[in-house]
Design a protein around this motif. Structure first.
Motif, short mmCIF file in Angstrom:
data_model
loop_
_atom_site.label_atom_id
_atom_site.label_comp_id
_atom_site.label_asym_id
_atom_site.label_seq_id
_atom_site.Cartn_x
_atom_site.Cartn_y
_atom_site.Cartn_z
N SER A 65 -19.26 -15.03 -21.58
CA SER A 65 -20.02 -14.16 -20.69
C SER A 65 -20.26 -14.79 -19.32
CB SER A 65 -21.36 -13.77 -21.32
OG SER A 65 -22.16 -14.91 -21.53
N ARG A 66 -20.39 -16.11 -19.29
CA ARG A 66 -20.57 -16.79 -18.00
C ARG A 66 -19.35 -16.59 -17.11
NH1 ARG A 66 -22.82 -22.51 -18.24
NH2 ARG A 66 -24.74 -21.34 -18.10
N ALA A 67 -18.16 -16.68 -17.69
CA ALA A 67 -16.94 -16.44 -16.91
C ALA A 67 -16.89 -14.99 -16.43
CB ALA A 67 -15.70 -16.76 -17.76
N GLY A 68 -17.36 -14.07 -17.25
CA GLY A 68 -17.41 -12.66 -16.84
C GLY A 68 -18.33 -12.45 -15.65
N TRP A 69 -19.51 -13.07 -15.70
CA TRP A 69 -20.44 -12.95 -14.58
C TRP A 69 -19.88 -13.61 -13.32
CZ3 TRP A 69 -23.86 -9.42 -14.25
CH2 TRP A 69 -24.47 -8.92 -15.39
N LYS A 70 -19.20 -14.74 -13.48
CA LYS A 70 -18.57 -15.38 -12.32
C LYS A 70 -17.53 -14.45 -11.70
CE LYS A 70 -19.04 -20.25 -13.59
NZ LYS A 70 -18.31 -21.47 -13.98
N GLY A 71 -16.77 -13.79 -12.56
CA GLY A 71 -15.76 -12.85 -12.06
C GLY A 71 -16.38 -11.71 -11.28
N LEU A 72 -17.49 -11.17 -11.79
CA LEU A 72 -18.18 -10.09 -11.07
C LEU A 72 -18.76 -10.59 -9.74
CD1 LEU A 72 -20.02 -8.22 -13.96
CD2 LEU A 72 -18.06 -7.42 -12.62
N ALA A 73 -19.29 -11.80 -9.75
CA ALA A 73 -19.83 -12.37 -8.51
C ALA A 73 -18.72 -12.53 -7.47
CB ALA A 73 -20.50 -13.71 -8.79
N LYS A 74 -17.55 -13.00 -7.90
CA LYS A 74 -16.42 -13.15 -6.98
C LYS A 74 -16.00 -11.80 -6.40
CE LYS A 74 -14.39 -17.30 -9.00
NZ LYS A 74 -13.21 -17.85 -9.69
N LYS A 75 -16.02 -10.77 -7.22
CA LYS A 75 -15.63 -9.45 -6.75
C LYS A 75 -16.64 -8.94 -5.72
CE LYS A 75 -12.57 -8.60 -10.44
NZ LYS A 75 -11.56 -9.49 -9.93
N CYS A 76 -17.92 -9.20 -5.93
CA CYS A 76 -18.94 -8.82 -4.95
C CYS A 76 -18.72 -9.54 -3.62
CB CYS A 76 -20.34 -9.11 -5.49
SG CYS A 76 -20.84 -7.98 -6.80
N PHE A 77 -18.40 -10.82 -3.69
CA PHE A 77 -18.15 -11.57 -2.46
C PHE A 77 -16.86 -11.13 -1.79
CE2 PHE A 77 -21.67 -14.16 -3.71
CZ PHE A 77 -22.19 -14.59 -2.49
N THR A 78 -15.90 -10.69 -2.56
CA THR A 78 -14.69 -10.12 -1.98
C THR A 78 -15.06 -8.92 -1.10
OG1 THR A 78 -13.28 -10.83 -3.81
CG2 THR A 78 -12.52 -8.94 -2.53
N LEU A 79 -15.90 -8.05 -1.63
CA LEU A 79 -16.32 -6.88 -0.86
C LEU A 79 -17.15 -7.28 0.36
CD1 LEU A 79 -17.11 -4.39 -3.75
CD2 LEU A 79 -15.10 -4.44 -2.25
N LEU A 80 -17.92 -8.36 0.25
CA LEU A 80 -18.66 -8.85 1.41
C LEU A 80 -17.70 -9.32 2.51
CD1 LEU A 80 -21.67 -10.81 -0.13
CD2 LEU A 80 -21.73 -8.70 1.20
N PHE A 81 -16.60 -9.95 2.12
CA PHE A 81 -15.62 -10.39 3.12
C PHE A 81 -14.93 -9.20 3.78
CE2 PHE A 81 -15.99 -14.67 1.37
CZ PHE A 81 -16.00 -15.40 2.56
N VAL A 82 -14.74 -8.13 3.05
CA VAL A 82 -14.19 -6.91 3.65
C VAL A 82 -15.18 -6.38 4.70
CG1 VAL A 82 -13.52 -4.51 3.22
CG2 VAL A 82 -12.77 -6.32 1.66
#
Length: 166
Positions: free
Chosen positions: A62-79
């Motif tokens: 689950s920790r890896a899953g949350w890290k993945g979601l956090a990365k996706k949120c930061f991806t959208l922040l970079f957009v």
């Protein structure tokens, strides 16, 4: 009555999100779809196939899953950051552009990144990939790498490469 409130709330959120990213394009839709497919395929690789490279056992973490979601949120922040850079260039440099070059280039770059991850997950599941998908990745990657900054001359690009053409 409650249906109207929910619809109004959804429209407000959708309008705000669209405004934050400088409009909603096919590229943005594709990026969000690729992000969802990547996340879901990563969960399937871990949960069903126990072949995740995100945990020692290869099983779902689950920790890896949350890290993945956090990365996706930061991806959208970079957009969003890229869109703001487009606006700043238009305003301060007086560049007249009708497209969002930086945002679109960042979106394409992240799309390619998500596609690489989806391909990796498909490989871990043992799914053979059609050659057209591999070719599409190559085309998108080259478009992101060769993105021309508005107002940049070809000579400026050559100077960055030590005076040689690419």
């Amino acid at each position: 009555m409650i249906k109207n409130y929910i619809s109004t709330f959804a429209a407000l959120i959708g309008g705000m999100v669209s405004t934050i990213f400088g409009g909603w394009s096919a590229g943005m839709t594709t990026l969000v779809i690729f992000m969802a497919i990547d996340y879901i395929s990563g969960v399937v690789v871990a949960w069903v196939f126990n072949k995740s490279n995100k945990s020692a056992s290869g099983a779902f973490d689950s920790r890896a899953g949350w890290k993945g979601l956090a990365k996706k949120c930061f991806t959208l922040l970079f957009v969003q950051i890229a869109y703001r850079l487009d606006l700043t260039l238009m305003e301060t440099a007086g560049i007249e552009i009708t497209m969002h070059y930086i945002r679109d280039t960042v979106v394409i770059g992240f799309m390619v990144n998500e596609l690489f991850s989806i391909v990796e997950n498909a490989g871990l599941m043992g799914i053979p990939l059609p050659k057209i998908i591999i070719r599409a990745i190559e085309v998108l990657q080259s478009r992101a790498d060769e993105a021309k900054v508005p107002g940049e001359k070809e000579d400026d690009k050559n100077e960055e490469n030590g005076g040689r053409a690419e």
